[in-house]
Structures are given as structure tokens and as C-alpha cells.
Motif scaffolding. Sequence first.
Motif, PDB file in Angstrom:
ATOM      1  N   GLN A  58      54.520  25.577 -10.403  1.00  0.00           N
ATOM      2  CA  GLN A  58      53.554  26.627 -10.147  1.00  0.00           C
ATOM      3  C   GLN A  58      53.197  26.743  -8.677  1.00  0.00           C
TER       4      GLN A  58
ATOM      5  N   GLU B 263      51.957  34.519  -7.800  1.00  0.00           N
ATOM      6  CA  GLU B 263      50.712  35.206  -8.158  1.00  0.00           C
ATOM      7  C   GLU B 263      49.895  35.536  -6.913  1.00  0.00           C
TER       8      GLU B 263
ATOM      9  N   LYS C 217      57.510  35.068 -10.833  1.00  0.00           N
ATOM     10  CA  LYS C 217      56.899  34.302 -11.923  1.00  0.00           C
ATOM     11  C   LYS C 217      55.383  34.486 -11.859  1.00  0.00           C
TER      12      LYS C 217
ATOM     13  N   ASN D  51      51.650  34.528 -13.702  1.00  0.00           N
ATOM     14  CA  ASN D  51      50.926  33.814 -14.748  1.00  0.00           C
ATOM     15  C   ASN D  51      49.661  34.603 -15.091  1.00  0.00           C
TER      16      ASN D  51
ATOM     17  N   GLU E 122      44.404  35.398 -13.937  1.00  0.00           N
ATOM     18  CA  GLU E 122      45.277  34.244 -14.111  1.00  0.00           C
ATOM     19  C   GLU E 122      45.099  33.611 -15.488  1.00  0.00           C
ATOM     20  N   LYS E 123      46.196  33.385 -16.166  1.00  0.00           N
ATOM     21  CA  LYS E 123      46.158  32.830 -17.508  1.00  0.00           C
ATOM     22  C   LYS E 123      45.508  31.447 -17.504  1.00  0.00           C
TER      23      LYS E 123
END
Length: 484
Positions: A29, A84, A111, A113, A185-186
Motif C-alpha cells: 500500500q 490514492e 491501485k 483503495n 479510503e476503504k
Amino acid sequence: MRKLISCLIVMLLLAGCSEKPQDLEEPEQAQCTKTVEEHIAALSDIWSTAQYYYGYWNEMPEDFDWDARYQEFLPRVMNVKKDEEYVNVMREFVALLHDGHTSFIPASDLKLNQAYLPFDLEDLDGRLFLKAASLDFEVPLGSELIEIEDQPALAYILEHFEKYVPVQTESAHRSETVRQFLRDEKGKEITLKWLTPQGETLELKAGYETSGSVYLNQLEKSTLSNKQLILNSSPYLIYEINSDLVYVEISTFAGQSFHLYENQVMPILDPYQGVIFDVRNNGGGNFTNALIILQSFSQAPIPPFYNLDSEFHSSWVPYGEYTDTIFYSGSDMNQKAMRMMKHEYYGANEDMETILDEMEVEPYPILTTHILNKPVMILTSQFSASTAEMFAATAKLLDNFTIMGLTTYGVMGNHCRVNLSDGSAYSLSVDQSFSPDKQPFWNRGVPPDIEIWTTPEDLLTGEDTVLNAAIEVLQNQIKERTGE
């Protein structure tokens, strides 16, 4: 320029988001899909193309410095740690242009999130109400969101999310900011305080967890629930209100629906004495589809709108230096290039009213000669955008039409998708548009003849405040015509 390039090279060497050696692996991440070089190139693509192509520089504040903002964002985009963060920086950068057509479109391989809160909100003049939620959400529908993280709800949302929203028309800006708040953001959790319809205060945590924004638990709509559905053929949804009135929702003006309108919709409307067109959730499209509707209710020609194309002289910029007598001739082209080199960008250098007064606009072609002589209500909202706004603005100048609801979104003009070097893209308005009476749309929108907000009470019961008011006004207009 050479000094700027040298600085960029040094910064590239020091930046921390380029490809990393195999033996210095970081958690997934904390890695970027793209290199720092690609990030800089994409930011530079936006800066340079907007500088030359953006259609609204003359509307921007006089103290706005696009070059300075670009240099401000360079270190930010170079030092992002994950995709992100990169996307958010780019979203914030394009929002500086204050153009509702402008948005950042991330590359598909980034990618991200992101997730949604398990509910949806209705903005009623700055008050936020729960209109939909997942089945297991513990707050009653119709409750008012009053606090987020111990701050007034709207103040919290504006503080954290309005930097991503380009449109500045008041109600559209606020509602778009609320939309931004619903996705983040998840895994992130926030504390919310609600006031239920029964007057009870509820405080609970909610997380960004769902993959989409489709909710099964929603407030029922009752205004049209007992009405006869006559036609459901995209983009038209037609209900009979009563023997005198017919309701037509137009979901979009995209495509070529004018044939459908002339062949199927007009025969349906013909027997009724009044018509309601609903474009409250219409984001625009092809003006030809709107034009045929306007023409079908007007004996007079439809007044055309005004459009100013952008000037693009980037190829002349290197030759615009007045000290270089070999290239500088004092021509009009050189003078425009000089303005660009002074960072005045392209655009009108004259008084806008003078330009509009001197313009000659070609009349619209006649698309239909079948005229429906009856009163029409057009319902608008802060989400009526682009061509839907032109539809409303033109209708305001015609005898048979009344506009009811809220001021429209505030965006108009041709816009283009600009592909960026990292695989992302952004959209950009490339010209200016004005209504047929020469009023600007940009961040102003089209005000209704009659402004009406949905009431919290009607939201809870599922009644459509605006539609009900339109029915009442239209029935009175019919009585005035018939004398009954």
C-alpha cells in the motif's frame, strides 16, 4: 525555462516514489503504480494543455496564477507514497480551474483503495438528510445528519472535501461536495450524530466499506406511484398526472432521441392541456434533442446561444519575443503570443459585451412544424447540467414555458477528453458559452422563475415538493387560458 528544467531534474533524483530496488521492498500500500517521472509528466500535461486550451481564463480571478499553482503542486505530486494520494492531488489540481466540466480520470491500472459509506444523503438547502441506506444501517430514513467528528456536519464536509470540487455555483458546489464525502479510503471510520424524525439523537460510527452506492433501503416516492405509466423508453419516462396534465422525465439529452420525441412522445402529449418536463437529473448531451422540444411548443423561432471558440497559438510562442526583431513583426498573431508569454494566456482581450454584440449567430434549422400550443413547466435542480441548462435558459425566453425548482449546475460549452502520459485523462472546457440573451453559464447556472426546495417533511413521506407545486401552478395556468 532552462532553470525550471534543471530544478526538475534535481527534484527527480531526490523524489521518493520512483521504482525501488528489490532489496528495499515496502508494504504494497506504500508503493506507487507509476514512477515519479510519470507523475510529473501527467501534471505537466494538465498545466500546459489547460494553459492553451481552457476556455474560461478571462473569468478566473485576476490574481490567479496558474504557473505558481503548478510549481506548488510539483513537489506534492513527486512525494506521494501511494496511488490514492496521487489521484487526490491530481483531483485537487484540476479543481483549481473552477470548471464543472473538468475532472481527473485515473488510469485503470492505478491501485485505488476507495469505498462508499453505507448510506446516501439528500441536500436540502444545506441540511443533510438520510434518503437511502444499506439494510443493516441502524439510523431511520429521513434522519438529519447534524455532526461529523464533533463538528457541524456540513462544515466538516466542506473543510475536508470541497477542494476536490471545481464547480462554484452555490447549491451545485455544496451538493457535489457531499457526493465527494460519501466516498473515501476503504476502512476509514467516522463518528456521526443524527437527529431522527422522532426527535431522538443517535451517535454511531460508520465506515467506508461498500463497493458501490446502490442501497436497498430507500424512501419511497409516492407522488407518481398511483399515476398511469404511458411510456418508458429511454430517455423518456411519461406519466399521466390527470386528464389535463402529463409528466415527462428526460434523463439525458445524449444520443439522438429527437426522432423518438417526434414520432412517439409528441403524439402522447398532444391531447393534454399542459406538460411538465423534468430535467432535474439530466446531465446534458446533444442540444438537437432539446431544440426539437423547444420548437414543438413555440410559434416563434428559437433564439440561438452564443459560443466563443478558444484561440490556440502555442506554436508561435517561441517567436513572440519583441526584442528579437527577426521573428517579431508586430502582427496580431505575435501580439497574442506576447500575451501568452506574459502569462495572460489566450482568450478575449476585449470587453466581453463588445464581442457578444458584434457576433452574428446562425439561426437554428427547423426540425418540426407541429406546434403544441399549451403551457409547459420545466423542473430543474442543481444537477441539471450543460445542455439541460441551455434547454432551461432558452425556454425562459419563450412564451409557453415556466422554470421551477433550483438554479442549475453552472457549466456549459464544448469539453474535450485530454489523454495524459501516465494513462490517466482529464476533461476540459475549451470554449465559452452564453445563453440566447447573452448571460454566462459558468458557475452561475440558470435561476428558475419559481424557486422551490423539497421540504424535509415531503422527503420523509416520499412526496415530490417541486412536482406537486408544478402541478398546482400548471393547473392554474390552464384555467387562465380556458377561463374555467
